[in-house]
Design a protein around this motif. Structure first.
Motif, PDB file in Angstrom:
ATOM      1  N   PHE A 211     -57.425 -70.114 -35.126  1.00  0.00           N
ATOM      2  CA  PHE A 211     -58.944 -70.375 -35.302  1.00  0.00           C
ATOM      3  C   PHE A 211     -59.375 -71.580 -36.323  1.00  0.00           C
ATOM      4  N   ARG A 212     -60.072 -72.214 -35.626  1.00  0.00           N
ATOM      5  CA  ARG A 212     -61.239 -73.803 -36.945  1.00  0.00           C
ATOM      6  C   ARG A 212     -63.097 -73.540 -36.755  1.00  0.00           C
ATOM      7  N   SER A 213     -63.435 -74.140 -36.815  1.00  0.00           N
ATOM      8  CA  SER A 213     -64.560 -74.586 -37.168  1.00  0.00           C
ATOM      9  C   SER A 213     -64.844 -75.612 -36.648  1.00  0.00           C
ATOM     10  N   MET A 214     -65.764 -76.023 -36.214  1.00  0.00           N
ATOM     11  CA  MET A 214     -66.354 -77.565 -36.013  1.00  0.00           C
ATOM     12  C   MET A 214     -67.730 -77.168 -36.386  1.00  0.00           C
ATOM     13  N   PRO A 215     -68.896 -78.663 -36.438  1.00  0.00           N
ATOM     14  CA  PRO A 215     -70.111 -79.167 -36.952  1.00  0.00           C
ATOM     15  C   PRO A 215     -71.082 -78.269 -35.633  1.00  0.00           C
ATOM     16  N   SER A 216     -72.068 -77.946 -35.995  1.00  0.00           N
ATOM     17  CA  SER A 216     -73.268 -78.026 -35.399  1.00  0.00           C
ATOM     18  C   SER A 216     -74.262 -78.576 -35.070  1.00  0.00           C
ATOM     19  N   PRO A 217     -75.403 -78.649 -34.614  1.00  0.00           N
ATOM     20  CA  PRO A 217     -75.860 -79.381 -34.610  1.00  0.00           C
ATOM     21  C   PRO A 217     -77.200 -78.708 -35.678  1.00  0.00           C
ATOM     22  N   ILE A 218     -77.134 -77.489 -34.902  1.00  0.00           N
ATOM     23  CA  ILE A 218     -78.296 -76.101 -34.848  1.00  0.00           C
ATOM     24  C   ILE A 218     -77.489 -75.117 -35.301  1.00  0.00           C
ATOM     25  N   THR A 219     -78.230 -73.726 -36.097  1.00  0.00           N
ATOM     26  CA  THR A 219     -78.031 -72.212 -35.971  1.00  0.00           C
ATOM     27  C   THR A 219     -79.735 -71.565 -35.651  1.00  0.00           C
ATOM     28  N   GLN A 226     -77.335 -71.415 -27.790  1.00  0.00           N
ATOM     29  CA  GLN A 226     -76.302 -71.788 -26.153  1.00  0.00           C
ATOM     30  C   GLN A 226     -75.830 -72.533 -26.306  1.00  0.00           C
ATOM     31  N   LEU A 227     -74.590 -72.676 -26.002  1.00  0.00           N
ATOM     32  CA  LEU A 227     -73.200 -73.628 -26.034  1.00  0.00           C
ATOM     33  C   LEU A 227     -73.539 -73.295 -23.992  1.00  0.00           C
ATOM     34  N   LEU A 228     -73.023 -74.470 -24.548  1.00  0.00           N
ATOM     35  CA  LEU A 228     -72.588 -75.429 -22.996  1.00  0.00           C
ATOM     36  C   LEU A 228     -71.745 -75.926 -22.595  1.00  0.00           C
ATOM     37  N   GLU A 229     -71.016 -76.187 -21.463  1.00  0.00           N
ATOM     38  CA  GLU A 229     -70.693 -77.153 -21.033  1.00  0.00           C
ATOM     39  C   GLU A 229     -70.940 -78.012 -19.748  1.00  0.00           C
ATOM     40  N   MET A 230     -71.250 -79.122 -19.878  1.00  0.00           N
ATOM     41  CA  MET A 230     -71.688 -80.190 -19.102  1.00  0.00           C
ATOM     42  C   MET A 230     -71.157 -81.766 -19.062  1.00  0.00           C
ATOM     43  N   ASP A 231     -71.243 -82.016 -17.748  1.00  0.00           N
ATOM     44  CA  ASP A 231     -69.616 -83.081 -17.293  1.00  0.00           C
ATOM     45  C   ASP A 231     -69.058 -83.158 -18.299  1.00  0.00           C
ATOM     46  N   ASN A 232     -68.163 -82.301 -18.661  1.00  0.00           N
ATOM     47  CA  ASN A 232     -66.688 -82.086 -19.889  1.00  0.00           C
ATOM     48  C   ASN A 232     -67.337 -82.777 -20.846  1.00  0.00           C
ATOM     49  N   THR A 233     -68.414 -81.904 -21.235  1.00  0.00           N
ATOM     50  CA  THR A 233     -68.624 -82.373 -22.737  1.00  0.00           C
ATOM     51  C   THR A 233     -69.392 -81.244 -23.111  1.00  0.00           C
ATOM     52  N   LEU A 234     -69.134 -81.143 -24.327  1.00  0.00           N
ATOM     53  CA  LEU A 234     -70.214 -79.735 -25.088  1.00  0.00           C
ATOM     54  C   LEU A 234     -71.196 -79.713 -25.512  1.00  0.00           C
ATOM     55  N   ALA A 235     -72.208 -79.046 -25.418  1.00  0.00           N
ATOM     56  CA  ALA A 235     -74.074 -78.925 -25.445  1.00  0.00           C
ATOM     57  C   ALA A 235     -73.994 -77.919 -25.656  1.00  0.00           C
ATOM     58  N   LEU A 248     -81.791 -80.185 -26.920  1.00  0.00           N
ATOM     59  CA  LEU A 248     -80.596 -79.952 -26.125  1.00  0.00           C
ATOM     60  C   LEU A 248     -79.488 -81.408 -26.609  1.00  0.00           C
ATOM     61  N   TRP A 249     -78.710 -80.470 -26.948  1.00  0.00           N
ATOM     62  CA  TRP A 249     -77.593 -81.701 -27.330  1.00  0.00           C
ATOM     63  C   TRP A 249     -76.485 -81.576 -26.988  1.00  0.00           C
ATOM     64  N   LEU A 250     -75.470 -82.981 -26.889  1.00  0.00           N
ATOM     65  CA  LEU A 250     -74.914 -83.622 -26.721  1.00  0.00           C
ATOM     66  C   LEU A 250     -73.316 -83.870 -27.876  1.00  0.00           C
ATOM     67  N   LEU A 251     -72.319 -82.827 -27.007  1.00  0.00           N
ATOM     68  CA  LEU A 251     -70.931 -83.705 -28.575  1.00  0.00           C
ATOM     69  C   LEU A 251     -70.136 -84.549 -27.744  1.00  0.00           C
ATOM     70  N   GLN A 252     -71.395 -86.158 -27.704  1.00  0.00           N
ATOM     71  CA  GLN A 252     -70.928 -87.147 -27.973  1.00  0.00           C
ATOM     72  C   GLN A 252     -69.164 -87.674 -28.290  1.00  0.00           C
ATOM     73  N   ASP A 253     -69.096 -87.058 -29.722  1.00  0.00           N
ATOM     74  CA  ASP A 253     -67.242 -87.721 -29.900  1.00  0.00           C
ATOM     75  C   ASP A 253     -66.805 -85.837 -30.983  1.00  0.00           C
ATOM     76  N   TYR A 254     -65.888 -85.728 -29.630  1.00  0.00           N
ATOM     77  CA  TYR A 254     -65.697 -84.401 -29.721  1.00  0.00           C
ATOM     78  C   TYR A 254     -64.269 -84.329 -30.759  1.00  0.00           C
ATOM     79  N   GLU A 255     -63.517 -85.773 -31.358  1.00  0.00           N
ATOM     80  CA  GLU A 255     -63.133 -85.898 -32.145  1.00  0.00           C
ATOM     81  C   GLU A 255     -63.778 -85.512 -33.694  1.00  0.00           C
TER      82      GLU A 255
END
Lengths: 362, 174
Positions: A211-219, A226-235, A248-255
Motif C-alpha cells: 500500500f501507499r497513498s497519493m494526493p487527492s484534490p478533495i475528500t 467518486q473515483l473514476l478512470e477516464m481515458d486512462n487517467t484517474l478522475a 470533476l478533476w483529472l489527474l494530469q500528471d500521475y507521477e
C-alpha cells in the motif's frame, strides 16, 4: 483447407458431413467477442472450449472487451425494515429502453470486500481481501481492518499486508468493493478515502503488493465523491454541499500527483425536484460513462435521473417498490470488480454478467 | 486498375506483386492491397513478390485466396489513409455494406477464410470473420452451437455434463 488444421477435436469427426469449425487458436478469437453469458454457455460445448475459456489470459482479454456498465444497488422498499439490498446492474442500453416500471433485476449475493487482480510478475489471479476484525475484551471492540492477499487456485495461507507507517489511520478508512470498486490503473488499484480528514487516495501496487497513498484534490463522504478512470487517467468527482453541482478533476500528471479541475456540471435541480414533487431534496451523482453521463438519485425516491456531461436531463427512470442507488462504474479496463463468494466459488461480478472462476474457498 | 492513392512514396503506377496459392494459381495484386497482410508486408517491403518470383502461400488454396484478395483490394485505399479517419460517412457505409455481404457465405468458405486471415495476419479480416462466427454462436444453447458449427453429436457423458452445466448456471440460459 483441412490440410492446414493442425489440431483436431478429441473425438473423430468422421460422422459429420458438413464443414466443421477448426479447433485451434482461432476459436479464442471468436469466443472473446461473446458476452459473458454466451461465453458461459460455450463452456459446456466441449472440453477444449471449457479449457480455453478458463485460462486467465483469455479471461483478461475478454474482460477488457466488455462494455462499461453502471452498477445499481436497489433498496427494496417492500422490506425496508430490514434494509435489504438487492444488487443489479443495468446496461446503459437498458436504461434507455422504456418502459422501466416492472423491469426485473437480478439479485446478486452480497458482495464481499475484496478486489481481484492479475498479479504483475506471476500472472496469477490474486485477491486482496479486507476483513474488519474485532479487538479487545470485555465487550469493548474496535474495528480495525486487516488486509490479506490470497492466490486463486492455491491452498497457501492468506498473506497479511501491512499498511505503511505513514498511512492514514486505519480506522478512518477501508475499501468496500460493494460500494465503490477500486480503480485499476498503471498496475495499481486506487480508492478514494471517504470521511477522512486527509485529502488522500489509497493505492495498492499489484506488482509489489504493498500500500501507499497519493494526493487527492478533495475528500468527502462516499455519496459525494467518486473515483473514476477516464481515458486512462484517474478522475474524481465531487458533489457540492448544495447538491446542485458536480466538479470533476483529472489527474494530469500521475507521477507528481497534479490534479486539474476539468469540468463543472450544473444539474437541473429544480426540474428534477418538480418530478419528485418536493420543494427540496438532496441529490447524489454518480458518473457512469466515459462521456461523463451522470446518474442522480435522492435518498428516498424510486427515481433515477440521467444527465449528460453538460448537465442536461436526458432521461428519468422510475421503479416501483425499489429505491435505486448507482454504485459505480464498471470500467472496461478494470480487472478488479465487485466480487462475491458463494459455495466456495469466487464470482467476478461484471454488470449483469458473471464470470465464474473455478477457485479456492475464501 | 490504377488506384488514385498508390501512396507510400511509390511514384507512378502502383507496384504489383504476385501471390501463388497452394494449388499453384498465380494472383497479381497491388502491393498496397497485399500489404494488409502483416505476414506479406515484410516480404513486400524487402522487395519480394515482384517480377517472375511470386510469393508462395502453401497454406491457402486459390478459392480462398481470391476471396481474401477481394477483401484486401476493397479495404486497401482506406488502410492507406491510416485507418481512414477522414473518410466520408458514405465511404464508411459502403465498406460496412461490403463487409456484411462479404461474410454472407457458405460455412466451409467462412472457416477457410478464418484460417487464411489468421495465417496471413490480416487484422480487419480476422475480426470480420471472427465476429461473423460469434454472431452465429450468440443466443444459442451448447447443443445448438455444436450443431451449427458442425461438431459431432455429444457422447452420453458430454450430454450429461451439458445438462449439469445448465442446472448450475440457469441464469446464463435465460
Amino acid at each position: 483447407m483441412s490440410g492446414t488444421i493442425g489440431v483436431t477435436l478429441e473425438q473423430s469427426r468422421s460422422r459429420t458431413a458438413g464443414p466443421v469449425l477448426p479447433e485451434n487458436h482461432v476459436v479464442s478469437e471468436i469466443l472473446v467477442r461473446l458476452s459473458a453469458k454466451a461465453l458461459l454457455r460455450c463452456r459446456a460445448v466441449c472440453h477444449s472450449w471449457h479449457r480455453r475459456t478458463s485460462e486467465a489470459a483469455f479471461l483478461l482479454v475478454h474482460h477488457r472487451r466488455q462494455p462499461s456498465l453502471p452498477l445499481v444497488t436497489f433498496l427494496a422498499a417492500a422490506s425496508s425494515s430490514q434494509s435489504q439490498h438487492s444488487h443489479a446492474s443495468l446496461d446503459t442500453l437498458d436504461l434507455r429502453l422504456p418502459p422501466l416500471i416492472g423491469v426485473g433485476w437480478t439479485p446478486l449475493p452480497r458482495l464481499a470486500d475484496a478486489a481481484l487482480y492479475l498479479h504483475g510478475s506471476s500472472g496469477e489471479c490474486h485477491i486482496l481481501r479486507c476483513k474488519r476484525r474485532r479487538y479487545g475484551d470485555h465487550g469493548l471492540t474496535t474495528n480495525a481492518p486487516a488486509y490479506h492477499v490470497l492466490t486463486i487456485g492455491s491452498s497457501a495461507e492468506p498473506r497479511r499486508i501491512e499498511l505503511a507507517s505513514n498511512a492514514p489511520r486505519a480506522s478512518t478508512w477501508w475499501f468496500r468493493c460493494s460500494e465503490r470498486p477500486g480503480i485499476l490503473l498503471h498496475g495499481c488499484l486506487h480508492w478514494a478515502l471517504h470521511s477522512s480528514p486527509e485529502k488522500l487516495l489509497m493505492v495498492f501496487d499489484t506488482v509489489t503488493e504493498s500500500f501507499r497513498s497519493m494526493p487527492s484534490p478533495i475528500t468527502g463522504t462516499q455519496e459525494r465523491t467518486q473515483l473514476l478512470e477516464m481515458d486512462n487517467t484517474l478522475a474524481i468527482s465531487w458533489m457540492d454541499m448544495c447538491e446542485t453541482t458536480m466538479r470533476l478533476w483529472l489527474l494530469q500528471d500521475y507521477e507528481t500527483g497534479v490534479w486539474t479541475l476539468s469540468r463543472r456540471i450544473i444539474f437541473p435541480v429544480t426540474e428534477m425536484r418538480s418530478v419528485l414533487n418536493v420543494k427540496w431534496c438532496r441529490f447524489y451523482g454518480t458518473v457512469v460513462s466515459q462521456e461523463r453521463y451522470v446518474l442522480l438519485h435522492d435518498s428516498h425516491s424510486s427515481y433515477l435521473f440521467h444527465c449528460d456531461g453538460e448537465g442536461k436531463l436526458v432521461r428519468k427512470f422510475c421503479w416501483s417498490g425499489a429505491v435505486p442507488r448507482p454504485a459505480g462504474h464498471i470500467g472496461s479496463q478494470r480487472a478488479s470488480s465487485g466480487m462475491s463468494s458463494s459455495e466456495g466459488n469466487m464470482v467476478l461480478v461484471r454488470g449483469d454478467n458473471h464470470v465464474s472462476f473455478k477457485a479456492s474457498r475464501v | 486498375m490504377a488506384a488514385p492513392e498508390s501512396g507510400d512514396g511509390n511514384n507512378g503506377a502502383a507496384r504489383m506483386v504476385t501471390l501463388i496459392s497452394s494449388d499453384n494459381t498465380r494472383f497479381e495484386v497491388e502491393a498496397a492491397a497485399a500489404s494488409l497482410s502483416q505476414t506479406l508486408q515484410l516480404t513486400i517491403l524487402d522487395g519480394g513478390g515482384g517480377g517472375g518470383d511470386g510469393i508462395p502461400l502453401p497454406n491457402v488454396d486459390s478459392a480462398t485466396l481470391s476471396k481474401v484478395l477481394e477483401y484486401c483490394i476493397k479495404h486497401a485505399p482506406a488502410a492507406a489513409n491510416g485507418g481512414a479517419p477522414n473518410a466520408t460517412a458514405v465511404d464508411r457505409a459502403e465498406l460496412e455494406r461490403f463487409d456484411n455481404e462479404f461474410v454472407n457465405i457458405d460455412q466451409s468458405v467462412l472457416y477457410s477464410l478464418i484460417m487464411a486471415a489468421h495465417n496471413l495476419e490480416i487484422e480487419g479480416l480476422q475480426s470480420l470473420v471472427a465476429k461473423k462466427v460469434a454472431d452465429m454462436i450468440k443466443g444459442k444453447s451448447p447443443m445448438e452451437i455444436r450443431r451449427t458449427l458442425g461438431f459431432p453429436d455429444p457422447t452420453p457423458e458430454e450430454q450429461a455434463e451439458m445438462n449439469a452445466h445448465m442446472l448450475e448456471y440457469g441464469w446464463a440460459y435465460e
